[in-house]
Scaffold this motif. Structure first.
Motif, PDB file in Angstrom:
ATOM      1  N   ASN A  32      -4.051   2.538 -11.311  1.00 29.88           N
ATOM      2  CA  ASN A  32      -3.914   3.666 -12.603  1.00 29.88           C
ATOM      3  C   ASN A  32      -3.722   4.996 -12.459  1.00 29.88           C
ATOM      4  O   ASN A  32      -3.351   6.649 -12.740  1.00 29.88           O
ATOM      5  CB  ASN A  32      -5.096   3.205 -13.926  1.00 29.88           C
ATOM      6  N   ASP A  33      -4.826   5.728 -11.663  1.00 26.58           N
ATOM      7  CA  ASP A  33      -4.438   6.995 -11.055  1.00 26.58           C
ATOM      8  C   ASP A  33      -3.851   7.135  -9.497  1.00 26.58           C
ATOM      9  O   ASP A  33      -3.280   8.676  -9.307  1.00 26.58           O
ATOM     10  CB  ASP A  33      -5.941   7.536 -10.424  1.00 26.58           C
ATOM     11  N   LYS A  91      -2.882   1.787 -18.170  1.00 21.44           N
ATOM     12  CA  LYS A  91      -4.088   2.532 -18.336  1.00 21.44           C
ATOM     13  C   LYS A  91      -4.474   3.334 -19.570  1.00 21.44           C
ATOM     14  O   LYS A  91      -5.323   2.302 -20.096  1.00 21.44           O
ATOM     15  CB  LYS A  91      -4.090   4.235 -17.572  1.00 21.44           C
ATOM     16  N   CYS A  94      -5.277  -0.939 -21.173  1.00 23.38           N
ATOM     17  CA  CYS A  94      -6.686  -0.688 -20.479  1.00 23.38           C
ATOM     18  C   CYS A  94      -7.785  -0.388 -22.018  1.00 23.38           C
ATOM     19  O   CYS A  94      -8.423  -0.863 -22.502  1.00 23.38           O
ATOM     20  CB  CYS A  94      -6.994  -0.533 -19.354  1.00 23.38           C
ATOM     21  N   GLN A 103      -8.908  -4.768 -12.967  1.00 18.87           N
ATOM     22  CA  GLN A 103      -7.816  -3.731 -12.466  1.00 18.87           C
ATOM     23  C   GLN A 103      -6.150  -4.806 -12.588  1.00 18.87           C
ATOM     24  O   GLN A 103      -6.154  -4.960 -11.778  1.00 18.87           O
ATOM     25  CB  GLN A 103      -8.827  -3.435 -11.114  1.00 18.87           C
TER      26      GLN A 103
END
Length: 165
Positions: A32-33, A91, A94, A103
């Motif tokens: 997500n990053d 992201k 979630c 994850q």
């Protein structure tokens, strides 16, 4: 490879079918990053890999929630959900849904996972619904390709295989 359907229409899968007993293929997806994640990043752990077409749809939502709920009962296990959704969307979803044990990983950039595991749908550029369990030695101990992509996988069998891996 068995023929899969999406909303009852046949689809073409790109890549090679992964079978029980195979060495798990490596892949590169995005967290997500936007950092790269590979199979090797969780080496030495059991991996339950839940593959969904799009995190923000009914069955995909339910599948991700089910494995999120079960994750705390799995020892030495990492639960990964792979889709072609953008990392930002994963992201956001979630965070909004309180998903913290799974994850989410995006295969949107290269379809690296989709091709390595034979789940990339050529006609839609989505991933077919599937569940894989990989043991600590990187061996595939469970592989389910859901025949109708809009159906649920066999959650209990996947969780049993993850616990026994």
């Amino acid at each position: 490879m068995a023929q899969l359907t999406f909303k009852q229409n046949p689809v073409t899968l790109i890549g090679n079918e992964v079978k029980v007993g195979d060495q798990a293929p490596n892949f590169t997806v995005l967290a997500n990053d936007l950092s790269e994640v590979t199979l090797n990043d969780s080496k030495g752990k059991v991996r339950l890999i839940s593959v969904v077409p799009s995190i923000d749809t009914g069955v995909c939502d339910a599948q991700t929630r089910r494995f999120n709920e079960a994750a705390s009962d799995l020892t030495n296990t990492v639960v990964l959900t792979v889709s072609v959704d953008l990392p930002f969307a994963q992201k956001r979803w979630c965070a909004a849904e309180g998903i913290e044990q799974v994850q989410t990983l995006s295969d949107h950039r290269d379809l690296s996972f989709g091709q390595a595991y034979g789940v990339a749908i050529k006609e839609l550029r989505l991933l077919a619904r599937a569940v894989f369990v990989i043991n600590e030695k990187d061996e595939v101990v469970h592989a389910e390709y859901v025949k109708e992509v809009t159906d649920h996988p066999d959650y209990e069998e996947a969780l049993k295989q993850a616990k026994n891996a």
